[in-house]
Scaffold this motif. Sequence first.
Motif, mmCIF file in Angstrom:
data_model
loop_
_atom_site.group_PDB
_atom_site.id
_atom_site.type_symbol
_atom_site.label_atom_id
_atom_site.label_comp_id
_atom_site.label_asym_id
_atom_site.label_seq_id
_atom_site.Cartn_x
_atom_site.Cartn_y
_atom_site.Cartn_z
ATOM 1 N N GLU A 1 -7.888 17.599 15.558
ATOM 2 C CA GLU A 1 -6.870 18.480 16.109
ATOM 3 C C GLU A 1 -5.630 17.416 15.951
ATOM 4 N N LEU A 2 -5.656 16.256 16.148
ATOM 5 C CA LEU A 2 -4.408 15.385 16.146
ATOM 6 C C LEU A 2 -4.283 15.343 14.552
ATOM 7 N N VAL A 3 -5.128 14.895 13.435
ATOM 8 C CA VAL A 3 -4.882 14.793 12.222
ATOM 9 C C VAL A 3 -4.327 16.130 11.583
ATOM 10 N N ASP A 4 -5.070 17.475 12.279
ATOM 11 C CA ASP A 4 -4.464 18.680 11.501
ATOM 12 C C ASP A 4 -2.859 18.735 11.939
ATOM 13 N N LEU A 5 -2.595 18.470 13.164
ATOM 14 C CA LEU A 5 -1.040 18.430 13.713
ATOM 15 C C LEU A 5 -0.141 17.611 12.828
ATOM 16 N N ILE A 6 -0.647 16.395 12.454
ATOM 17 C CA ILE A 6 -0.024 15.484 11.778
ATOM 18 C C ILE A 6 0.461 16.084 10.072
ATOM 19 N N ARG A 7 -0.861 16.516 9.741
ATOM 20 C CA ARG A 7 -0.600 17.441 8.511
ATOM 21 C C ARG A 7 0.290 18.603 8.623
ATOM 22 N N LYS A 8 0.339 19.220 9.552
ATOM 23 C CA LYS A 8 0.947 20.494 9.436
ATOM 24 C C LYS A 8 2.531 20.061 9.631
ATOM 25 N N GLU A 9 2.810 18.899 10.296
ATOM 26 C CA GLU A 9 4.189 18.430 10.272
ATOM 27 C C GLU A 9 5.006 17.714 9.061
ATOM 28 N N LEU B 1 0.739 -1.200 0.070
ATOM 29 C CA LEU B 1 0.116 0.206 0.067
ATOM 30 C C LEU B 1 0.855 1.195 0.132
ATOM 31 N N THR B 2 0.197 2.421 -0.649
ATOM 32 C CA THR B 2 0.934 3.759 -0.315
ATOM 33 C C THR B 2 0.477 4.533 0.811
ATOM 34 N N VAL B 3 1.373 5.059 1.764
ATOM 35 C CA VAL B 3 1.084 6.030 2.754
ATOM 36 C C VAL B 3 1.325 7.263 2.302
ATOM 37 N N GLU B 4 0.096 8.037 1.914
ATOM 38 C CA GLU B 4 0.415 9.570 1.736
ATOM 39 C C GLU B 4 -0.519 10.525 2.763
ATOM 40 N N GLY B 5 -0.118 11.438 3.417
ATOM 41 C CA GLY B 5 -0.741 12.424 4.315
ATOM 42 C C GLY B 5 -1.275 11.257 5.499
ATOM 43 N N PHE B 6 -2.395 11.371 5.861
ATOM 44 C CA PHE B 6 -3.071 10.628 7.060
ATOM 45 C C PHE B 6 -3.782 9.574 6.156
ATOM 46 N N THR B 7 -3.075 8.454 6.237
ATOM 47 C CA THR B 7 -3.721 7.103 5.541
ATOM 48 C C THR B 7 -4.330 6.251 6.458
ATOM 49 N N VAL B 8 -5.617 5.582 6.438
ATOM 50 C CA VAL B 8 -6.332 4.684 7.249
ATOM 51 C C VAL B 8 -6.276 3.348 6.636
ATOM 52 N N LEU B 9 -5.714 2.500 7.455
ATOM 53 C CA LEU B 9 -5.981 0.841 6.977
ATOM 54 C C LEU B 9 -7.290 0.296 7.666
ATOM 55 N N LEU B 10 -8.190 0.037 6.986
ATOM 56 C CA LEU B 10 -9.375 -0.565 7.708
ATOM 57 C C LEU B 10 -9.432 -1.614 7.470
ATOM 58 N N GLY B 11 -10.032 -2.807 8.560
ATOM 59 C CA GLY B 11 -10.266 -4.163 8.854
ATOM 60 C C GLY B 11 -10.873 -4.621 9.687
ATOM 61 N N GLU B 12 -11.405 -5.751 9.823
ATOM 62 C CA GLU B 12 -12.212 -6.475 10.811
ATOM 63 C C GLU B 12 -11.119 -6.576 12.188
#
Length: 332
Positions: free
Chosen positions: A156-164, A17-28
Amino acid sequence: MEIRYQIRRPIRLEAHLTVEGFTVLLGESGAGKSTLLKALAGLLPAEGTPFSGLPPERRPVGYLPQDLALFPHLRAWENVAFPLKDPPREARRKALLLLERVGLLEHAEKRPHQLSGGQRQRVALARALARGAELLLLDEPTSNLDALTRTQVLAELVDLIRKEGLPTLAVSHDPDLVGFADRLAVLLEGRIVQEGPTPEVLARPAESRVARLLGYANVFPVEVGEGGVWAGGVFLRLPLPPWARPGARAFLAVRAEEVLVVRPDRPKPQENTLQGTLETLYPEGLGHRGRFQGPLTLEILLPRHVQERLRLRPGQPLEVVLKPRYLHLMPR
């Protein structure tokens, strides 16, 4: 960042997979999401790229497990300073600067038990930044958050991660987290079955299991006809993808909120209208969830303003319409 990993134990898993920005891996639960994060952090044996072969302490990875692994006896700044190799005074100075970056300077002297769940996440993020992380790994980041403040804390957490500018892979079985994702991947039975920009994956799940995981409440088998599909003895018109040939078996999916109730004060739609009975109806948040029983059994989700206008009740006759643009066809 491209991730290609093969894991043989404790479960067999192959992830590309490709991780770009905030990437979510969804699964059961039990699909292997946390296993992949531990392998990327060097805590489980695996083969692949990046970082394969490096010991955990040399990997430029910030790994935030569900419990965040903060030292309970250390103050916030001491937790952040822990991975730093500087002299004590310089390490404290850098830790305070990092806490300021994540908006927690005034809480620097507090210990983890004195912080909220969101504040503890930001301390863990500051510690990851102290390590010079090139990849941030979040394991079920919603699991320890209060339901009342979860959306704000995550935003707020995702915004911080994107700013970094820090590529982040968050794993979860919580569909609510998907709304924050720049990119979405779905893990089923030890492999990534679909990935891409979040809007594309949400609008076009590749198969029925993905659709259900993404919150499509109505998924049912159909047979392809000319210009639409047969389902439950009725013909539903919709644009057909190139692979859908007459006679082919497929699955059709539609979200509960996109099953529309036909209003008696408006013109009746000319196609894809179903007559039946409202079997159940009960409040859900600010809306109402119900079950329509007709040629097809469908879950419906009514906004509050619709229910206030129509005053629907269980047992009454009901007409619903399935608009072609809301129907999604998948191979069977």
